[in-house]
Design a protein around this motif. Structure first.
Motif, PDB file in Angstrom:
ATOM      1  N   ASP A 161       5.250 -19.137 -68.748  1.00 53.08           N
ATOM      2  CA  ASP A 161       4.408 -19.924 -67.960  1.00 53.08           C
ATOM      3  C   ASP A 161       3.772 -19.205 -66.846  1.00 53.08           C
ATOM      4  OD1 ASP A 161       4.746 -22.015 -69.694  1.00 53.08           O
ATOM      5  OD2 ASP A 161       6.032 -23.119 -68.413  1.00 53.08           O
ATOM      6  N   ASP A 162       4.893 -18.555 -66.177  1.00 48.68           N
ATOM      7  CA  ASP A 162       4.299 -17.602 -65.134  1.00 48.68           C
ATOM      8  C   ASP A 162       3.274 -16.351 -65.407  1.00 48.68           C
ATOM      9  OD1 ASP A 162       5.877 -18.828 -63.355  1.00 48.68           O
ATOM     10  OD2 ASP A 162       7.725 -17.498 -63.353  1.00 48.68           O
ATOM     11  N   ALA A 163       3.346 -15.856 -66.609  1.00 51.31           N
ATOM     12  CA  ALA A 163       2.669 -15.020 -67.191  1.00 51.31           C
ATOM     13  C   ALA A 163       1.404 -15.483 -67.630  1.00 51.31           C
ATOM     14  CB  ALA A 163       3.256 -14.256 -68.421  1.00 51.31           C
ATOM     15  N   VAL A 164       1.379 -16.574 -68.087  1.00 49.47           N
ATOM     16  CA  VAL A 164      -0.074 -17.224 -68.457  1.00 49.47           C
ATOM     17  C   VAL A 164      -0.683 -17.525 -66.965  1.00 49.47           C
ATOM     18  CG1 VAL A 164      -1.022 -19.388 -69.277  1.00 49.47           C
ATOM     19  CG2 VAL A 164       0.699 -18.082 -70.533  1.00 49.47           C
ATOM     20  N   LEU A 165      -0.001 -18.247 -66.136  1.00 50.13           N
ATOM     21  CA  LEU A 165      -0.598 -18.373 -64.754  1.00 50.13           C
ATOM     22  C   LEU A 165      -1.217 -17.089 -63.872  1.00 50.13           C
ATOM     23  CD1 LEU A 165       1.833 -21.282 -63.378  1.00 50.13           C
ATOM     24  CD2 LEU A 165      -0.579 -21.715 -64.237  1.00 50.13           C
ATOM     25  N   ARG A 166      -0.552 -16.316 -64.108  1.00 47.75           N
ATOM     26  CA  ARG A 166      -0.940 -15.111 -63.381  1.00 47.75           C
ATOM     27  C   ARG A 166      -2.135 -14.569 -64.132  1.00 47.75           C
ATOM     28  NH1 ARG A 166       2.567  -9.894 -61.166  1.00 47.75           N
ATOM     29  NH2 ARG A 166       0.915  -8.589 -60.670  1.00 47.75           N
ATOM     30  N   ALA A 167      -1.991 -14.510 -65.447  1.00 52.45           N
ATOM     31  CA  ALA A 167      -3.080 -13.718 -66.388  1.00 52.45           C
ATOM     32  C   ALA A 167      -4.440 -14.549 -66.116  1.00 52.45           C
ATOM     33  CB  ALA A 167      -2.788 -13.705 -67.602  1.00 52.45           C
ATOM     34  N   ASP A 168      -4.185 -15.703 -66.089  1.00 46.91           N
ATOM     35  CA  ASP A 168      -5.509 -16.676 -65.984  1.00 46.91           C
ATOM     36  C   ASP A 168      -6.074 -16.562 -64.394  1.00 46.91           C
ATOM     37  OD1 ASP A 168      -7.057 -18.961 -67.026  1.00 46.91           O
ATOM     38  OD2 ASP A 168      -6.399 -20.025 -65.584  1.00 46.91           O
ATOM     39  N   PHE A 169      -5.144 -16.386 -63.466  1.00 50.63           N
ATOM     40  CA  PHE A 169      -5.616 -16.350 -62.085  1.00 50.63           C
ATOM     41  C   PHE A 169      -6.666 -15.166 -61.904  1.00 50.63           C
ATOM     42  CE2 PHE A 169      -5.360 -15.236 -57.745  1.00 50.63           C
ATOM     43  CZ  PHE A 169      -5.688 -16.241 -57.024  1.00 50.63           C
ATOM     44  N   PHE A 170      -5.939 -14.078 -62.383  1.00 48.41           N
ATOM     45  CA  PHE A 170      -6.687 -12.807 -62.189  1.00 48.41           C
ATOM     46  C   PHE A 170      -7.609 -12.254 -63.371  1.00 48.41           C
ATOM     47  CE2 PHE A 170      -2.715 -12.036 -59.514  1.00 48.41           C
ATOM     48  CZ  PHE A 170      -3.326 -12.127 -58.408  1.00 48.41           C
TER      49      PHE A 170
ATOM     50  N   ARG B 243       6.341  -3.367 -71.736  1.00 47.74           N
ATOM     51  CA  ARG B 243       7.498  -4.198 -72.323  1.00 47.74           C
ATOM     52  C   ARG B 243       7.610  -5.153 -71.268  1.00 47.74           C
ATOM     53  NH1 ARG B 243      10.163  -1.776 -76.448  1.00 47.74           N
ATOM     54  NH2 ARG B 243       9.893   0.420 -76.643  1.00 47.74           N
ATOM     55  N   SER B 244       7.253  -5.112 -70.051  1.00 50.98           N
ATOM     56  CA  SER B 244       7.207  -6.179 -69.198  1.00 50.98           C
ATOM     57  C   SER B 244       5.774  -6.494 -68.572  1.00 50.98           C
ATOM     58  CB  SER B 244       8.036  -5.578 -67.812  1.00 50.98           C
ATOM     59  OG  SER B 244       7.567  -6.381 -66.572  1.00 50.98           O
ATOM     60  N   TRP B 245       5.453  -7.877 -68.722  1.00 48.31           N
ATOM     61  CA  TRP B 245       4.092  -8.138 -68.542  1.00 48.31           C
ATOM     62  C   TRP B 245       3.643  -7.821 -66.903  1.00 48.31           C
ATOM     63  CZ3 TRP B 245       3.507 -11.910 -64.633  1.00 48.31           C
ATOM     64  CH2 TRP B 245       4.689 -13.053 -64.403  1.00 48.31           C
ATOM     65  N   GLU B 246       4.782  -8.128 -65.935  1.00 49.36           N
ATOM     66  CA  GLU B 246       4.608  -7.938 -64.646  1.00 49.36           C
ATOM     67  C   GLU B 246       4.208  -6.390 -64.293  1.00 49.36           C
ATOM     68  OE1 GLU B 246       8.313 -10.743 -64.845  1.00 49.36           O
ATOM     69  OE2 GLU B 246       7.618  -8.901 -65.912  1.00 49.36           O
ATOM     70  N   SER B 247       4.823  -5.609 -64.728  1.00 52.43           N
ATOM     71  CA  SER B 247       4.531  -4.206 -64.552  1.00 52.43           C
ATOM     72  C   SER B 247       3.060  -3.822 -65.287  1.00 52.43           C
ATOM     73  CB  SER B 247       5.578  -3.032 -65.014  1.00 52.43           C
ATOM     74  OG  SER B 247       5.801  -2.992 -66.418  1.00 52.43           O
ATOM     75  N   ALA B 248       2.919  -4.189 -66.638  1.00 52.00           N
ATOM     76  CA  ALA B 248       1.583  -4.044 -67.468  1.00 52.00           C
ATOM     77  C   ALA B 248       0.475  -4.608 -66.655  1.00 52.00           C
ATOM     78  CB  ALA B 248       1.628  -4.825 -68.598  1.00 52.00           C
TER      79      ALA B 248
END
Length: 205
Positions: free
Chosen positions: A154-163, A124-129
């Motif tokens: 925006d934060d979710a997209v940046l982190r997903a793209d970086f990792f 339910r949370s992109w951070e924990s997932a």
């Protein structure tokens, strides 16, 4: 896994079924690994599975056994006296069907039973997932499936793209790919990687 969680994972698996992020011949299954629940896209090695059934071979679970098998070429005899003392001790623990000992040599028969193309980690949370998805990094491509609208998109997209983690959202029973997962590149073969495949195979069985 609680019944409610299992039912929700079934919904996730159903929504992912038509996705084109994995090979068409891959199947989806719910598994637990590294303290996380995930939907894995996998392809079985049918020949190896049939060989294991015929030989009555159990899943491989011991790291020392996997380490020994990885040091042996598949299908080629190796003189037993060329092995170290520790390796010769482990020989006594090899399960039925994993290898054949004959005329002073040892021949590995066991191969990895499945190939994992992707691990989809719902949350339910992109951070924990994403934190859980990172645990699969050495072994396969990863993606998170977040239910509903993304918070701090925006934060979710940046982190997903970086990792290199895929970012998918689940709305009802449909999936949107916000960030595609980065293709997996295997750097090296490890005992942990083979054990992961054996653990998945055991759950599929």
């Amino acid at each position: 896994m609680p019944v409610v969680a299992r039912e929700r994972m079934d919904v996730v698996a159903g929504a992912l079924a038509p996705c084109d992020l994995v090979p068409r011949e891959a199947k989806l299954a719910l598994v637990e690994a590294f303290g996380a629940e995930a939907v894995v896209a996998y392809r079985s090695d049918v020949r190896e599975l049939e060989r294991r059934v015929a030989a009555g071979m159990p899943p491989l679970t011991r790291p020392d056994v996997l380490d020994l098998l990885m040091s042996l070429p598949l299908g080629e005899p190796v003189p037993t006296d060329s092995l170290g003392e520790r390796e010769r001790r482990v020989l006594k623990s090899l399960p039925k069907g994993a290898a054949v000992r004959r005329d002073g040599s040892i021949t590995r028969r066991a191969a990895q039973p499945v190939h994992i193309d992707m691990a989809f980690v719902p949350g339910r949370s992109w951070e924990s997932a994403m934190e859980k998805a990172e645990r699969f990094t050495p072994f396969c491509s990863r993606a998170v499936v977040v239910e509903g609208a993304l918070r701090r998109k925006d934060d979710a997209v940046l982190r997903a793209d970086f990792f290199g983690i895929g970012l998918l959202t689940l709305q009802g029973e449909s999936v949107e790919v916000v960030v595609p997962p980065r293709p997996f590149v295997r750097r090296r073969h490890t005992v942990a990687g083979w054990k992961f495949l054996e653990d998945v195979h055991r759950q599929l069985s």
